[in-house]
Design a protein around this motif. Structure first.
Motif, PDB file in Angstrom:
ATOM      1  N   PHE A 199      47.484  31.634  38.046  1.00 11.09           N
ATOM      2  CA  PHE A 199      48.610  30.705  37.970  1.00 11.09           C
ATOM      3  C   PHE A 199      48.313  29.565  37.003  1.00 11.09           C
ATOM      4  N   MET A 200      47.102  29.031  37.061  1.00  7.74           N
ATOM      5  CA  MET A 200      46.730  27.940  36.157  1.00  7.74           C
ATOM      6  C   MET A 200      46.741  28.413  34.703  1.00  7.74           C
ATOM      7  N   THR A 201      46.240  29.610  34.461  1.00 13.42           N
ATOM      8  CA  THR A 201      46.108  30.118  33.097  1.00 13.42           C
ATOM      9  C   THR A 201      47.448  30.493  32.488  1.00 13.42           C
ATOM     10  N   GLU A 202      48.271  31.199  33.257  1.00 10.79           N
ATOM     11  CA  GLU A 202      49.503  31.750  32.706  1.00 10.79           C
ATOM     12  C   GLU A 202      50.714  30.833  32.848  1.00 10.79           C
ATOM     13  N   VAL A 203      50.655  29.875  33.785  1.00  9.94           N
ATOM     14  CA  VAL A 203      51.814  29.019  34.026  1.00  9.94           C
ATOM     15  C   VAL A 203      51.503  27.563  33.724  1.00  9.94           C
ATOM     16  N   VAL A 204      50.599  26.956  34.487  1.00 10.76           N
ATOM     17  CA  VAL A 204      50.365  25.514  34.375  1.00 10.76           C
ATOM     18  C   VAL A 204      49.906  25.115  32.979  1.00 10.76           C
ATOM     19  N   SER A 205      49.010  25.895  32.387  1.00 10.92           N
ATOM     20  CA  SER A 205      48.456  25.530  31.077  1.00 10.92           C
ATOM     21  C   SER A 205      49.515  25.502  29.979  1.00 10.92           C
ATOM     22  N   LYS A 206      50.670  26.109  30.217  1.00 11.53           N
ATOM     23  CA  LYS A 206      51.719  26.184  29.206  1.00 11.53           C
ATOM     24  C   LYS A 206      52.821  25.143  29.423  1.00 11.53           C
ATOM     25  N   CYS A 207      52.702  24.344  30.513  1.00  6.75           N
ATOM     26  CA  CYS A 207      53.812  23.487  30.939  1.00  6.75           C
ATOM     27  C   CYS A 207      53.453  22.012  30.914  1.00  6.75           C
ATOM     28  N   ASP A 208      54.502  21.181  30.798  1.00  9.83           N
ATOM     29  CA  ASP A 208      54.365  19.728  30.807  1.00  9.83           C
ATOM     30  C   ASP A 208      54.644  19.142  32.189  1.00  9.83           C
ATOM     31  N   VAL A 209      55.549  19.776  32.921  1.00 10.53           N
ATOM     32  CA  VAL A 209      56.029  19.265  34.211  1.00 10.53           C
ATOM     33  C   VAL A 209      56.075  20.419  35.199  1.00 10.53           C
ATOM     34  N   GLY A 210      55.744  20.122  36.466  1.00 12.78           N
ATOM     35  CA  GLY A 210      55.815  21.140  37.500  1.00 12.78           C
ATOM     36  C   GLY A 210      56.526  20.648  38.738  1.00 12.78           C
ATOM     37  N   LEU A 211      57.300  21.537  39.370  1.00 12.46           N
ATOM     38  CA  LEU A 211      57.970  21.259  40.641  1.00 12.46           C
ATOM     39  C   LEU A 211      57.438  22.261  41.653  1.00 12.46           C
TER      40      LEU A 211
ATOM     41  N   ARG B  87      44.409  25.233  48.684  1.00  9.29           N
ATOM     42  CA  ARG B  87      43.112  24.549  48.681  1.00  9.29           C
ATOM     43  C   ARG B  87      42.131  25.304  47.778  1.00  9.29           C
ATOM     44  N   SER B  88      42.663  26.166  46.898  1.00 14.20           N
ATOM     45  CA  SER B  88      41.829  27.058  46.093  1.00 14.20           C
ATOM     46  C   SER B  88      41.960  26.832  44.595  1.00 14.20           C
ATOM     47  N   PHE B  89      42.731  25.827  44.181  1.00 17.70           N
ATOM     48  CA  PHE B  89      42.912  25.534  42.758  1.00 17.70           C
ATOM     49  C   PHE B  89      41.776  24.669  42.229  1.00 17.70           C
ATOM     50  N   PRO B  90      41.397  24.776  40.955  1.00 12.77           N
ATOM     51  CA  PRO B  90      42.010  25.597  39.895  1.00 12.77           C
ATOM     52  C   PRO B  90      41.599  27.066  39.913  1.00 12.77           C
ATOM     53  N   GLY B  91      40.688  27.445  40.783  1.00 15.17           N
ATOM     54  CA  GLY B  91      40.353  28.849  40.933  1.00 15.17           C
ATOM     55  C   GLY B  91      39.335  29.343  39.932  1.00 15.17           C
ATOM     56  N   SER B  92      39.083  30.632  40.012  1.00 16.16           N
ATOM     57  CA  SER B  92      38.085  31.275  39.161  1.00 16.16           C
ATOM     58  C   SER B  92      38.450  32.737  38.986  1.00 16.16           C
ATOM     59  N   ALA B  93      38.207  33.270  37.809  1.00 15.02           N
ATOM     60  CA  ALA B  93      38.526  34.671  37.520  1.00 15.02           C
ATOM     61  C   ALA B  93      37.654  35.627  38.316  1.00 15.02           C
ATOM     62  N   ARG B  94      36.510  35.161  38.829  1.00  7.48           N
ATOM     63  CA  ARG B  94      35.580  36.036  39.544  1.00  7.48           C
ATOM     64  C   ARG B  94      35.352  35.597  40.992  1.00  7.48           C
ATOM     65  N   GLY B  95      36.192  34.702  41.499  1.00  6.98           N
ATOM     66  CA  GLY B  95      36.015  34.203  42.853  1.00  6.98           C
ATOM     67  C   GLY B  95      36.722  35.053  43.889  1.00  6.98           C
ATOM     68  N   SER B  96      37.063  34.433  45.028  1.00  6.34           N
ATOM     69  CA  SER B  96      37.797  35.109  46.090  1.00  6.34           C
ATOM     70  C   SER B  96      39.198  35.477  45.603  1.00  6.34           C
ATOM     71  N   LEU B  97      39.931  36.240  46.405  1.00  2.00           N
ATOM     72  CA  LEU B  97      41.304  36.594  46.041  1.00  2.00           C
ATOM     73  C   LEU B  97      42.145  35.345  45.828  1.00  2.00           C
ATOM     74  N   ALA B  98      42.023  34.356  46.735  1.00  4.32           N
ATOM     75  CA  ALA B  98      42.757  33.095  46.567  1.00  4.32           C
ATOM     76  C   ALA B  98      42.379  32.420  45.263  1.00  4.32           C
ATOM     77  N   SER B  99      41.104  32.393  44.966  1.00  2.00           N
ATOM     78  CA  SER B  99      40.621  31.756  43.745  1.00  2.00           C
ATOM     79  C   SER B  99      41.152  32.467  42.506  1.00  2.00           C
ATOM     80  N   ARG B 100      41.241  33.777  42.563  1.00  2.00           N
ATOM     81  CA  ARG B 100      41.731  34.550  41.411  1.00  2.00           C
ATOM     82  C   ARG B 100      43.226  34.332  41.192  1.00  2.00           C
ATOM     83  N   ILE B 101      43.990  34.264  42.288  1.00  2.00           N
ATOM     84  CA  ILE B 101      45.423  33.989  42.147  1.00  2.00           C
ATOM     85  C   ILE B 101      45.634  32.586  41.573  1.00  2.00           C
ATOM     86  N   ALA B 102      44.863  31.612  42.087  1.00  2.00           N
ATOM     87  CA  ALA B 102      44.963  30.243  41.571  1.00  2.00           C
ATOM     88  C   ALA B 102      44.626  30.204  40.089  1.00  2.00           C
TER      89      ALA B 102
END
Length: 319
Positions: A128-140, A110-125
């Motif tokens: 993940f969005m920056t390093e994984v999702v942004s580089k991909c076309d499809v996700g499972l 419930r913390s996506f897309p997150g923030s670089a300066r937010g809570s720990l959950a927000s930072r992990i989200a």
């Protein structure tokens, strides 16, 4: 044929035709140890889609970790077409303690897309969005039921989108459920970035279910094959009949007591059918549980003691 460019993730680059494990820094423990997001990248020699597969966004959802392990066991970057980014454990801190949530009790999904300066959950989200999702076309996105519940293997996705529907059909779970997007979920945030996302639900928290694992492994590999990333595997069993459902809801307890269910996952039920009963501590029956709609049982409670209003049987209505 010209060699593909290397794949950049974190501070490393993965050469075409190779597999590499990467640690993306998350935080530091109070003891001084580092906590990192473990990632394995299979960067094929030939061009193709870029796909991610993840599990354990909730730290008690261990089954998806095994699905990823088995699905990747026979993949070779030398014959792979495209790129696969596998993140078996997203909620690393929760996974280490068997906890669904993060240490601050936030729900990472419930913390996506997150923030670089937010809570720990927000930072992990955000990571993940920056390093994984942004580089991909499809996700499972692989999940299991919440604590003290069990789910029939099922795909939840936007079945009104033709591309998503095609991948859901390729996955081949027993049920594919048209599911709305939830605010703050990975699926919603990734869709907003243009990715096609399937959510696989199966099994129970903190448990391995061999049947659900097998469905998940076959499903992941079928999706990769449908995208042309691996060759189709020879059919070794009869095709699965996939049930499409457009809506679902829980049959809830109308009283308090000790629950005895007569229905099983995957069972078809009729409106008014007896699903079980509630008894007091001496075994006297105090209430029966009946289906309030026809459909297929895609989720069950595993809690024997229930209160009025508790969710008991999740019934999906077929098309």
């Amino acid at each position: 044929m010209a060699l593909r460019e290397s794949f950049a993730i974190g501070n490393v680059r993965v050469r075409a035709g190779s597999t590499k494990e990467v640690e993306l820094p998350i935080t530091r423990l109070v003891t001084g140890g580092d906590v990192s997001l473990p990632v394995r990248v299979v960067h094929g020699r030939e061009d193709g889609p870029t796909v991610w597969v993840n599990a354990a966004i909730h730290g008690d959802e261990v089954m998806g970790v095994e699905v990823i392990r088995q699905a990747m066991a026979t993949l070779s970057a030398r014959t792979f077409r495209g790129t696969l980014v596998a993140v078996p454990v997203v909620n690393v801190l929760g996974f280490m303690t068997g906890d669904r949530y993060l240490p601050d009790r936030r729900d990472l999904n419930r913390s996506f897309p997150g923030s670089a300066r937010g809570s720990l959950a927000s930072r992990i989200a955000h990571l993940f969005m920056t390093e994984v999702v942004s580089k991909c076309d499809v996700g499972l996105d692989l999940h299991t039921a919440a604590d003290r519940r069990a789910n029939l293997p099922q795909i939840r996705a936007d079945l009104d989108d033709p591309r998503t529907r095609g991948l859901a059909e390729a996955f081949g779970a027993p049920v594919m459920l048209h599911a709305r997007l939830r605010d703050g979920s990975l699926r919603q945030a990734a869709r907003d970035r243009g990715a096609t996302v399937l959510l696989y639900e199966a099994g129970e928290a903190l448990r391995f279910d061999e049947d659900a694992i097998a469905v998940g492994v076959r499903g992941v590999r079928r999706v990769l094959a449908s995208l042309g990333m691996i060759d189709d595997e020879p059919a070794t069993e009869a095709p699965v009949e996939v049930v499409e459902a457009r809506a679902s809801s829980w049959v809830r307890a109308r009283g308090t007591g000790i629950l005895h269910l007569d229905v099983h996952l995957g069972e078809w039920v009729e409106e008014g059918q007896r699903l079980g009963g509630l008894s007091d501590t001496f075994g006297r029956r105090v209430r029966l549980v009946h289906a309030d709609r026809p459909g297929i049982a895609i989720g069950l409670t595993r809690a024997p003691i229930v209160n009025a209003g508790d969710a008991l049987v999740h019934v999906a209505t077929p098309v």
